[in-house]
Design an enzyme around this catalytic site. Structure first.
Site, PDB file in Angstrom:
ATOM      1  N   SER A  53      29.916   8.244 132.295  1.00  0.00           N
ATOM      2  CA  SER A  53      30.611   9.081 131.637  1.00  0.00           C
ATOM      3  C   SER A  53      31.406   9.878 132.703  1.00  0.00           C
ATOM      4  O   SER A  53      32.254   9.402 133.650  1.00  0.00           O
ATOM      5  CB  SER A  53      29.938   9.858 130.747  1.00  0.00           C
ATOM      6  OG  SER A  53      31.164  10.946 129.981  1.00  0.00           O
ATOM      7  N   HIS A  89      33.288  10.145 123.707  1.00  0.00           N
ATOM      8  CA  HIS A  89      33.528   8.769 123.582  1.00  0.00           C
ATOM      9  C   HIS A  89      33.485   8.157 122.151  1.00  0.00           C
ATOM     10  O   HIS A  89      32.995   7.113 121.896  1.00  0.00           O
ATOM     11  CB  HIS A  89      32.488   7.957 124.351  1.00  0.00           C
ATOM     12  CG  HIS A  89      32.186   8.288 125.702  1.00  0.00           C
ATOM     13  ND1 HIS A  89      33.021   8.084 126.640  1.00  0.00           N
ATOM     14  CD2 HIS A  89      31.169   9.185 126.069  1.00  0.00           C
ATOM     15  CE1 HIS A  89      32.484   8.601 127.683  1.00  0.00           C
ATOM     16  NE2 HIS A  89      31.326   9.130 127.679  1.00  0.00           N
TER      17      HIS A  89
END
Length: 237
Positions: free
Chosen positions: A93, A202
């Protein structure tokens, strides 16, 4: 033996992280100084002496984790372990930004500024308390997709991170994510763990932040990395 550098994403933050490295290694301290200067504030003071709730806010956690990751890298380099000798770099991430900085693709100062913009945009997209994420252990990705769809009930709930065959993260509206945890347990998940993050990353709720970042990246110089970087989206260098 091949070596890789892999950098953590949000949720790994903790008060005091990196302080011992900064004391022991001038190059590590220099990273925190550079980030403080780039942001125009003493982020290092928050990292080392602040409140956990403030550090968890995504606009702080993202540049803080990047700073600590790069400080750790500089400490390793001081001991003779060079990123230039690595087979590849990668990051989970936001850790992909740390990987880009480590590989020389983006300067540390630009990375800090980008992550502050990214963090603010993500938090503004979904106010604190509205969204959530949870790690579901023991179910495959296809099953978690079914769980998320069942849990949505008109809200957003999506399978967001396919971490490994036995761990998938769901993201979306808090109530929907909580429902997903219960449904996952009914489907045989070993554990369902809510994550210590302040926004639902996300997932479709982050589209406004994606638009902000597309604009912010236009003015940033991005160079070829000095070592291959494995991207999150494709899992390929």
């Amino acid at each position: 033996m091949s070596r890789a550098f892999v950098f953590p994403g949000q949720g790994a933050q903790t008060i005091g992280m990196g302080r011992a490295l900064a004391v022991a290694y001038p190059a590590a301290q220099a990273v925190f100084d550079e980030v403080d200067e780039a942001l125009g504030e003493k982020l290092s003071a928050l990292i080392w002496e602040g409140e956990a709730d403030d550090l968890t806010l995504t606009e702080n956690a993202q540049p803080a984790l990047m700073a600590t990751s790069l400080a750790a890298l500089r400490a390793l380099e001081a001991e003779g372990v060079s990123v230039g000798d690595a087979a590849f770099v990668a990051g989970h991430s936001l850790g992909e930004y740390s990987a880009l900085a480590a590989a020389g693709a983006i300067s540390i100062a630009d990375t800090a500024r980008l992550l502050r913009i990214r963090g603010k945009a993500m938090q503004e997209a979904v106010p604190v308390g509205i969204g959530a994420m949870a790690a579901l252990l023991g179910l495959d990705f296809a099953t978690v997709q079914e769980v998320a769809a069942e849990a949505a009930q008109g809200e957003i709930c999506q399978a967001a991170n396919d971490n490994d065959p036995g761990q998938v993260v769901v993201s979306g509206h808090k109530a929907a994510v909580e429902r997903a945890c219960e449904i996952a347990k009914e489907r045989g998940a070993r554990r369902a763990v809510m994550l210590p993050v302040s926004a639902p990353f996300h997932c479709a709720l982050m589209q406004p932040a994606a638009d902000v970042m597309a604009e912010a990246l236009v003015d940033v110089t991005i160079s070829a990395p000095v070592v291959p970087l494995v991207a999150n989206v494709r899992a390929e260098a």
